[in-house]
Scaffold this motif. Structure first.
Motif, PDB file in Angstrom:
ATOM      1  N   GLN A  23      36.123  13.036  55.099  1.00 35.83           N
ATOM      2  CA  GLN A  23      37.555  13.273  55.160  1.00 35.83           C
ATOM      3  C   GLN A  23      38.010  14.250  54.082  1.00 35.83           C
ATOM      4  OE1 GLN A  23      39.481  12.017  57.675  1.00 35.83           O
ATOM      5  NE2 GLN A  23      37.457  11.413  58.420  1.00 35.83           N
ATOM      6  N   ASP A  24      37.215  14.396  53.030  1.00 33.89           N
ATOM      7  CA  ASP A  24      37.548  15.346  51.989  1.00 33.89           C
ATOM      8  C   ASP A  24      36.252  15.950  51.488  1.00 33.89           C
ATOM      9  OD1 ASP A  24      36.579  14.011  49.392  1.00 33.89           O
ATOM     10  OD2 ASP A  24      37.741  12.422  50.339  1.00 33.89           O
ATOM     11  N   HIS A  25      36.382  16.921  50.599  1.00 34.63           N
ATOM     12  CA  HIS A  25      35.205  17.622  50.100  1.00 34.63           C
ATOM     13  C   HIS A  25      35.133  17.517  48.575  1.00 34.63           C
ATOM     14  CE1 HIS A  25      34.146  19.336  53.999  1.00 34.63           C
ATOM     15  NE2 HIS A  25      35.429  19.518  54.194  1.00 34.63           N
ATOM     16  N   SER A  26      35.504  16.358  48.034  1.00 34.94           N
ATOM     17  CA  SER A  26      35.384  16.147  46.600  1.00 34.94           C
ATOM     18  C   SER A  26      33.909  16.028  46.244  1.00 34.94           C
ATOM     19  CB  SER A  26      36.133  14.883  46.181  1.00 34.94           C
ATOM     20  OG  SER A  26      35.495  13.737  46.726  1.00 34.94           O
ATOM     21  N   VAL A  27      33.609  16.247  44.961  1.00 32.28           N
ATOM     22  CA  VAL A  27      32.225  16.096  44.509  1.00 32.28           C
ATOM     23  C   VAL A  27      31.741  14.676  44.776  1.00 32.28           C
ATOM     24  CG1 VAL A  27      30.745  16.046  42.466  1.00 32.28           C
ATOM     25  CG2 VAL A  27      32.374  17.907  42.772  1.00 32.28           C
ATOM     26  N   GLU A  28      32.595  13.689  44.514  1.00 27.86           N
ATOM     27  CA  GLU A  28      32.196  12.304  44.705  1.00 27.86           C
ATOM     28  C   GLU A  28      31.839  12.019  46.156  1.00 27.86           C
ATOM     29  OE1 GLU A  28      34.131  12.812  40.964  1.00 27.86           O
ATOM     30  OE2 GLU A  28      34.828  13.336  42.981  1.00 27.86           O
ATOM     31  N   THR A  29      32.606  12.600  47.079  1.00 22.77           N
ATOM     32  CA  THR A  29      32.310  12.413  48.501  1.00 22.77           C
ATOM     33  C   THR A  29      30.974  13.048  48.858  1.00 22.77           C
ATOM     34  OG1 THR A  29      34.644  12.333  49.120  1.00 22.77           O
ATOM     35  CG2 THR A  29      33.100  12.932  50.844  1.00 22.77           C
ATOM     36  N   VAL A  30      30.741  14.254  48.371  1.00 25.87           N
ATOM     37  CA  VAL A  30      29.483  14.941  48.655  1.00 25.87           C
ATOM     38  C   VAL A  30      28.305  14.155  48.095  1.00 25.87           C
ATOM     39  CG1 VAL A  30      28.122  17.009  48.170  1.00 25.87           C
ATOM     40  CG2 VAL A  30      30.527  17.219  48.816  1.00 25.87           C
ATOM     41  N   LEU A  31      28.431  13.662  46.877  1.00 21.41           N
ATOM     42  CA  LEU A  31      27.329  12.935  46.258  1.00 21.41           C
ATOM     43  C   LEU A  31      26.975  11.663  47.010  1.00 21.41           C
ATOM     44  CD1 LEU A  31      28.231  13.267  42.460  1.00 21.41           C
ATOM     45  CD2 LEU A  31      26.506  14.529  43.742  1.00 21.41           C
ATOM     46  N   GLU A  58      35.366  24.352  40.929  1.00 20.05           N
ATOM     47  CA  GLU A  58      36.310  23.800  41.886  1.00 20.05           C
ATOM     48  C   GLU A  58      35.970  24.306  43.286  1.00 20.05           C
ATOM     49  OE1 GLU A  58      40.187  24.854  40.540  1.00 20.05           O
ATOM     50  OE2 GLU A  58      39.998  23.724  38.648  1.00 20.05           O
ATOM     51  N   SER A  59      36.379  23.548  44.284  1.00 21.60           N
ATOM     52  CA  SER A  59      35.910  23.786  45.652  1.00 21.60           C
ATOM     53  C   SER A  59      36.366  25.117  46.241  1.00 21.60           C
ATOM     54  CB  SER A  59      36.350  22.639  46.566  1.00 21.60           C
ATOM     55  OG  SER A  59      37.762  22.557  46.632  1.00 21.60           O
ATOM     56  N   GLY A  60      37.452  25.695  45.757  1.00 17.47           N
ATOM     57  CA  GLY A  60      37.921  26.955  46.314  1.00 17.47           C
ATOM     58  C   GLY A  60      37.335  28.184  45.660  1.00 17.47           C
ATOM     59  N   MET A  61      36.414  28.015  44.730  1.00 20.84           N
ATOM     60  CA  MET A  61      35.869  29.134  43.973  1.00 20.84           C
ATOM     61  C   MET A  61      34.761  29.869  44.722  1.00 20.84           C
ATOM     62  SD  MET A  61      35.472  27.611  40.110  1.00 20.84           S
ATOM     63  CE  MET A  61      36.876  27.543  38.995  1.00 20.84           C
ATOM     64  N   THR A  62      34.403  31.029  44.187  1.00 13.95           N
ATOM     65  CA  THR A  62      33.152  31.698  44.545  1.00 13.95           C
ATOM     66  C   THR A  62      32.136  31.317  43.486  1.00 13.95           C
ATOM     67  OG1 THR A  62      34.220  33.552  45.659  1.00 13.95           O
ATOM     68  CG2 THR A  62      31.993  33.913  44.840  1.00 13.95           C
ATOM     69  N   VAL A  63      31.108  30.590  43.907  1.00 14.70           N
ATOM     70  CA  VAL A  63      30.128  30.029  42.977  1.00 14.70           C
ATOM     71  C   VAL A  63      28.744  30.563  43.324  1.00 14.70           C
ATOM     72  CG1 VAL A  63      29.024  27.914  42.136  1.00 14.70           C
ATOM     73  CG2 VAL A  63      31.495  27.957  42.588  1.00 14.70           C
ATOM     74  N   VAL A  64      28.059  31.068  42.312  1.00 12.39           N
ATOM     75  CA  VAL A  64      26.710  31.608  42.468  1.00 12.39           C
ATOM     76  C   VAL A  64      25.723  30.632  41.848  1.00 12.39           C
ATOM     77  CG1 VAL A  64      25.144  33.487  41.843  1.00 12.39           C
ATOM     78  CG2 VAL A  64      27.540  33.987  42.414  1.00 12.39           C
ATOM     79  N   GLU A  65      24.680  30.291  42.596  1.00 16.87           N
ATOM     80  CA  GLU A  65      23.589  29.483  42.054  1.00 16.87           C
ATOM     81  C   GLU A  65      22.360  30.366  41.890  1.00 16.87           C
ATOM     82  OE1 GLU A  65      20.994  25.406  42.889  1.00 16.87           O
ATOM     83  OE2 GLU A  65      22.184  26.271  44.505  1.00 16.87           O
ATOM     84  N   TYR A  66      21.873  30.436  40.672  1.00 18.34           N
ATOM     85  CA  TYR A  66      20.673  31.229  40.391  1.00 18.34           C
ATOM     86  C   TYR A  66      19.427  30.381  40.646  1.00 18.34           C
ATOM     87  CZ  TYR A  66      16.994  33.526  37.722  1.00 18.34           C
ATOM     88  OH  TYR A  66      15.807  34.111  37.345  1.00 18.34           O
ATOM     89  N   PRO A  79      28.034  21.904  50.422  1.00 18.14           N
ATOM     90  CA  PRO A  79      29.106  21.154  51.093  1.00 18.14           C
ATOM     91  C   PRO A  79      30.365  20.999  50.250  1.00 18.14           C
ATOM     92  CG  PRO A  79      27.327  19.687  50.440  1.00 18.14           C
ATOM     93  CD  PRO A  79      26.843  21.080  50.210  1.00 18.14           C
ATOM     94  N   TYR A  80      30.256  21.174  48.931  1.00 17.86           N
ATOM     95  CA  TYR A  80      31.441  21.108  48.080  1.00 17.86           C
ATOM     96  C   TYR A  80      32.189  22.430  48.058  1.00 17.86           C
ATOM     97  CZ  TYR A  80      34.206  20.567  43.782  1.00 17.86           C
ATOM     98  OH  TYR A  80      35.222  20.512  42.864  1.00 17.86           O
ATOM     99  N   ILE A  81      31.468  23.540  47.980  1.00 18.48           N
ATOM    100  CA  ILE A  81      32.090  24.854  47.804  1.00 18.48           C
ATOM    101  C   ILE A  81      32.418  25.538  49.121  1.00 18.48           C
ATOM    102  CG2 ILE A  81      31.703  27.188  46.901  1.00 18.48           C
ATOM    103  CD1 ILE A  81      32.232  25.089  44.749  1.00 18.48           C
ATOM    104  N   ALA A  82      31.459  25.566  50.040  1.00 20.19           N
ATOM    105  CA  ALA A  82      31.579  26.429  51.223  1.00 20.19           C
ATOM    106  C   ALA A  82      32.782  26.136  52.128  1.00 20.19           C
ATOM    107  CB  ALA A  82      30.286  26.378  52.043  1.00 20.19           C
ATOM    108  N   PRO A  83      33.244  24.884  52.263  1.00 16.93           N
ATOM    109  CA  PRO A  83      34.386  24.680  53.162  1.00 16.93           C
ATOM    110  C   PRO A  83      35.648  25.425  52.753  1.00 16.93           C
ATOM    111  CG  PRO A  83      33.257  22.602  52.758  1.00 16.93           C
ATOM    112  CD  PRO A  83      32.681  23.603  51.793  1.00 16.93           C
ATOM    113  N   HIS A  84      35.851  25.632  51.446  1.00 19.90           N
ATOM    114  CA  HIS A  84      37.092  26.257  50.977  1.00 19.90           C
ATOM    115  C   HIS A  84      36.865  27.498  50.131  1.00 19.90           C
ATOM    116  CE1 HIS A  84      39.032  22.653  52.443  1.00 19.90           C
ATOM    117  NE2 HIS A  84      38.261  21.914  51.679  1.00 19.90           N
ATOM    118  N   GLY A  85      35.654  27.688  49.645  1.00 18.28           N
ATOM    119  CA  GLY A  85      35.332  28.847  48.818  1.00 18.28           C
ATOM    120  C   GLY A  85      34.128  29.569  49.367  1.00 18.28           C
ATOM    121  N   SER A  86      33.319  30.133  48.477  1.00 17.12           N
ATOM    122  CA  SER A  86      32.117  30.858  48.886  1.00 17.12           C
ATOM    123  C   SER A  86      30.958  30.469  47.982  1.00 17.12           C
ATOM    124  CB  SER A  86      32.331  32.376  48.811  1.00 17.12           C
ATOM    125  OG  SER A  86      33.327  32.796  49.718  1.00 17.12           O
TER     126      SER A  86
END
Length: 267
Positions: A23-31, A58-66, A79-86
Motif C-alpha cells: 500500500q506504500d513504498h516506505s523503507v519499512e514496508t519494503v524490508l 528518500e523515495s522520490g530521489m535519483t539514487v545511484v548504487e555503485y 522497490p523503495y526508489i523506483a516507484p517515485h524516483g529513479s
C-alpha cells in the motif's frame, strides 16, 4: 599472498523474486516484503532502514548504487526508489563486449525488470566509463556499500570517485559503508587485499577527489570485530572463508565492524 575477491557478481546472477503488492513504498514496508525473506537475516548487521535514513535517502530521489554485486541492497533500493524516483546502478569498466552480446548494464537492467521490482521502469545501469550525458549532474545520492576496498585494490579509486562526482547534482552526496580497520593497522592490511580500510584513509581519499566529510555514524559498528583476521573480512559471516573452522566463534562475532560516512561534493 594477498587475497582479492571479485568486486561484482555477474548481473545475471542477481535473482529477485517479485514483491507482494504494497500500500506504500516506505523503507519499512519494503524490508518486510516476502522477496527479502532470504536477505532479512543480514538486517541485524547492515541496518538498512537506519543507514538509508542517515544518508538522507528518500523515495522520490535519483539514487545511484555503485557495484550492486549480488543485489542485497538492490532488493531494498529498487522497490523503495523506483516507484517515485529513479534508481541507477553503476559498475566499473568491464571492458569491451563481444558483438551480439549484452553488456553489464543491459544485463542488469533486464534482470531487475524481469524481477518485477520496478513496475514503473525507472531503472538504468551503466559502467563508469560510459556515463551518458543525460545522467551527469542528476544524482541526489550515490551509495557505496562495502566496495571501496575493491576500488583501492584494483587501483581504480581515484578515477572512479571522480566519475562518481560527475553524476552528482550540486547538492548531491555520497554515502559510504566500509569494513573498518584500526587506525594503527599496517599498510599491508589496508591496501584492499583484506577488505578492511582505515577510516582516516577513506576520508582523505574522498578529500583528494573533490569531496568533504559531512557526517559519520556508528550505525554499522561492531566492537566485537578486532578487524585483524589473516583471511581478512571474509573470515566472518556471511562468507566464512575458513569453512567450519571456528565457525561458531565467527558467527557469534557477526559481520565486520564498519564505518558509515556521508560526503558532499566540494566546489
Amino acid at each position: 599472498m594477498m587475497r582479492y575477491t571479485p568486486l561484482f557478481a555477474a548481473a545475471a546472477a542477481i535473482t529477485i523474486a517479485a514483491p507482494s503488492a504494497a500500500q506504500d513504498h516506505s523503507v519499512e514496508t519494503v524490508l518486510a516484503q516476502p522477496h527479502r525473506d532470504d536477505d532479512r537475516a543480514r538486517d541485524q548487521y547492515r541496518h538498512p532502514a537506519e543507514t538509508l535514513a542517515f544518508f538522507g535517502v528518500e523515495s522520490g530521489m535519483t539514487v545511484v548504487e555503485y557495484g550492486p554485486g549480488g543485489g542485497w541492497y538492490t532488493r531494498v533500493l529498487v522497490p523503495y526508489i523506483a516507484p517515485h524516483g529513479s534508481y541507477i546502478a553503476v559498475d566499473r569498466d568491464r571492458g569491451p563486449v563481444e558483438e551480439g552480446t549484452q553488456g553489464w548494464g543491459e544485463q542488469f537492467s533486464a534482470a531487475v525488470t524481469a524481477s518485477g521490482l520496478a513496475p514503473n521502469g525507472n531503472v538504468a545501469a551503466f559502467e563508469l566509463d560510459e556515463i551518458p550525458e543525460s545522467a551527469v549532474g542528476t544524482a541526489d545520492r550515490v551509495l557505496i556499500f562495502r566496495s571501496l576496498h575493491g576500488m583501492i585494490g584494483g587501483n581504480r579509486a581515484d578515477a572512479e570517485l571522480r566519475a562518481i562526482r560527475t553524476l552528482l547534482a550540486d547538492d548531491g552526496m555520497v554515502g559510504v559503508v566500509q569494513h573498518r580497520a584500526s587506525e594503527g593497522a599496517p599498510f599491508e592490511y589496508v591496501n584492499g587485499s583484506r577488505g578492511y580500510l582505515r577510516q582516516s584513509d577513506v576520508v582523505r581519499l574522498f578529500e583528494l577527489n573533490g569531496f568533504e566529510l559531512v557526517d559519520s555514524s556508528e550505525i554499522n559498528a561492531n566492537p566485537n570485530d578486532p578487524s585483524n583476521w589473516e583471511r581478512g573480512v571474509w573470515t566472518l559471516p556471511p562468507t566464512f572463508a575458513l569453512g567450519d573452522e571456528n565457525r561458531d566463534t565467527y558467527a557469534a562475532i557477526g559481520e565486520s565492524d564498519r564505518m558509515t560516512l556521508l560526503f558532499r561534493k566540494r566546489d
